[in-house]
Scaffold this motif. Sequence first.
Motif, PDB file in Angstrom:
ATOM      1  N   VAL A  17      41.404  45.941  53.610  1.00 54.09           N
ATOM      2  CA  VAL A  17      42.427  44.900  53.519  1.00 54.09           C
ATOM      3  C   VAL A  17      42.502  44.370  52.087  1.00 54.09           C
ATOM      4  CG1 VAL A  17      43.140  42.650  54.426  1.00 54.09           C
ATOM      5  CG2 VAL A  17      41.922  44.258  55.911  1.00 54.09           C
ATOM      6  N   ARG A  18      43.737  44.093  51.608  1.00 55.30           N
ATOM      7  CA  ARG A  18      43.956  43.584  50.243  1.00 55.30           C
ATOM      8  C   ARG A  18      44.288  42.094  50.295  1.00 55.30           C
ATOM      9  NH1 ARG A  18      48.110  42.350  46.743  1.00 55.30           N
ATOM     10  NH2 ARG A  18      47.913  43.102  44.601  1.00 55.30           N
ATOM     11  N   VAL A  19      43.646  41.320  49.385  1.00 55.01           N
ATOM     12  CA  VAL A  19      43.901  39.888  49.245  1.00 55.01           C
ATOM     13  C   VAL A  19      43.986  39.595  47.747  1.00 55.01           C
ATOM     14  CG1 VAL A  19      43.058  37.561  49.756  1.00 55.01           C
ATOM     15  CG2 VAL A  19      42.488  39.437  51.290  1.00 55.01           C
ATOM     16  N   SER A  20      44.927  38.730  47.328  1.00 54.97           N
ATOM     17  CA  SER A  20      45.004  38.386  45.904  1.00 54.97           C
ATOM     18  C   SER A  20      45.010  36.877  45.725  1.00 54.97           C
ATOM     19  CB  SER A  20      46.239  39.005  45.250  1.00 54.97           C
ATOM     20  OG  SER A  20      47.414  38.409  45.730  1.00 54.97           O
ATOM     21  N   THR A  32      37.006  28.122  43.466  1.00 55.86           N
ATOM     22  CA  THR A  32      36.956  29.012  44.621  1.00 55.86           C
ATOM     23  C   THR A  32      38.159  29.942  44.589  1.00 55.86           C
ATOM     24  OG1 THR A  32      35.785  27.362  45.931  1.00 55.86           O
ATOM     25  CG2 THR A  32      36.885  29.129  47.136  1.00 55.86           C
ATOM     26  N   LEU A  33      37.893  31.250  44.607  1.00 52.35           N
ATOM     27  CA  LEU A  33      38.948  32.255  44.615  1.00 52.35           C
ATOM     28  C   LEU A  33      39.270  32.712  46.033  1.00 52.35           C
ATOM     29  CD1 LEU A  33      37.716  34.507  41.663  1.00 52.35           C
ATOM     30  CD2 LEU A  33      39.451  32.705  41.586  1.00 52.35           C
ATOM     31  N   PHE A  34      38.222  33.016  46.796  1.00 56.45           N
ATOM     32  CA  PHE A  34      38.392  33.572  48.135  1.00 56.45           C
ATOM     33  C   PHE A  34      37.443  32.878  49.107  1.00 56.45           C
ATOM     34  CE2 PHE A  34      39.276  36.982  45.076  1.00 56.45           C
ATOM     35  CZ  PHE A  34      40.578  37.291  45.426  1.00 56.45           C
ATOM     36  N   LEU A  46      37.136  44.655  43.395  1.00 58.07           N
ATOM     37  CA  LEU A  46      37.476  43.314  42.925  1.00 58.07           C
ATOM     38  C   LEU A  46      37.901  43.451  41.467  1.00 58.07           C
ATOM     39  CD1 LEU A  46      37.670  40.304  43.388  1.00 58.07           C
ATOM     40  CD2 LEU A  46      35.219  40.124  43.021  1.00 58.07           C
ATOM     41  N   VAL A  47      39.206  43.306  41.217  1.00 59.28           N
ATOM     42  CA  VAL A  47      39.777  43.543  39.889  1.00 59.28           C
ATOM     43  C   VAL A  47      40.686  42.377  39.535  1.00 59.28           C
ATOM     44  CG1 VAL A  47      41.243  45.082  38.512  1.00 59.28           C
ATOM     45  CG2 VAL A  47      39.696  46.045  40.226  1.00 59.28           C
ATOM     46  N   GLY A  48      40.598  41.927  38.293  1.00 59.96           N
ATOM     47  CA  GLY A  48      41.482  40.876  37.801  1.00 59.96           C
ATOM     48  C   GLY A  48      42.462  41.430  36.796  1.00 59.96           C
ATOM     49  N   THR A 136      44.948  36.999  37.743  1.00 58.49           N
ATOM     50  CA  THR A 136      45.183  37.227  39.167  1.00 58.49           C
ATOM     51  C   THR A 136      44.121  38.217  39.642  1.00 58.49           C
ATOM     52  OG1 THR A 136      47.550  36.791  39.048  1.00 58.49           O
ATOM     53  CG2 THR A 136      46.777  38.126  40.901  1.00 58.49           C
ATOM     54  N   TRP A 137      43.305  37.772  40.580  1.00 61.39           N
ATOM     55  CA  TRP A 137      42.232  38.600  41.137  1.00 61.39           C
ATOM     56  C   TRP A 137      42.726  39.281  42.407  1.00 61.39           C
ATOM     57  CZ3 TRP A 137      38.009  39.595  38.430  1.00 61.39           C
ATOM     58  CH2 TRP A 137      37.623  38.700  37.423  1.00 61.39           C
ATOM     59  N   VAL A 138      42.418  40.576  42.557  1.00 66.68           N
ATOM     60  CA  VAL A 138      42.741  41.338  43.761  1.00 66.68           C
ATOM     61  C   VAL A 138      41.433  41.874  44.334  1.00 66.68           C
ATOM     62  CG1 VAL A 138      43.941  43.335  44.706  1.00 66.68           C
ATOM     63  CG2 VAL A 138      45.033  41.952  42.924  1.00 66.68           C
ATOM     64  N   LEU A 139      41.194  41.562  45.598  1.00 60.72           N
ATOM     65  CA  LEU A 139      39.973  41.952  46.301  1.00 60.72           C
ATOM     66  C   LEU A 139      40.379  42.808  47.493  1.00 60.72           C
ATOM     67  CD1 LEU A 139      37.042  39.686  47.287  1.00 60.72           C
ATOM     68  CD2 LEU A 139      38.328  40.774  49.095  1.00 60.72           C
TER      69      LEU A 139
END
Length: 153
Positions: A17-20, A32-34, A46-48, A136-139
């Motif tokens: 699953v992708r969350v940004s 807090t990011l996630f 986990l990429v920004g 913008t972080w994508v996990l």
Amino acid sequence: MSTIIQGNQVRSILFGVRVSKSYAAFAAETATLFTVTGGKVLVTSLVGEVTTAITVANTVKLQANPTTGTTKDLCAATDIGTTDTPVGDLLSFQGLTGDSILHGPGAVPTLKQPLVINTGTIEQVTTGTGPDGAVTWVLTYVPLDDGAAVVAA
């Protein structure tokens, strides 16, 4: 020619699953990011992506802060501002203890090994005098426990 499986479906099969989360303005703080709820998840990437240039000396690290237990650094605090980090640069780390955040134009490695994160939060810790920039972080993740999920904070 028809496409049987779409790009987002391939990503879901490979990474989960992708969350940004957009961290709009760096400050000397723990942000807090996630939020991880319902149990353990396996973070597969986990990429920004820098959306506002980072030009002031500062250090950044990511950490897991569980609801119960001890906060754990996911990577070492890394200065990403002394040498400017321009818009479009990518940020990541390899997931090994003590790794620094890697950054570069257009390409960075991602996790060599997935990370198991328990219920709690994933945070960005930024230090320095007047840090600037935005990321913008994508996990991506796979739930390890039934009902476990990650949402942007």
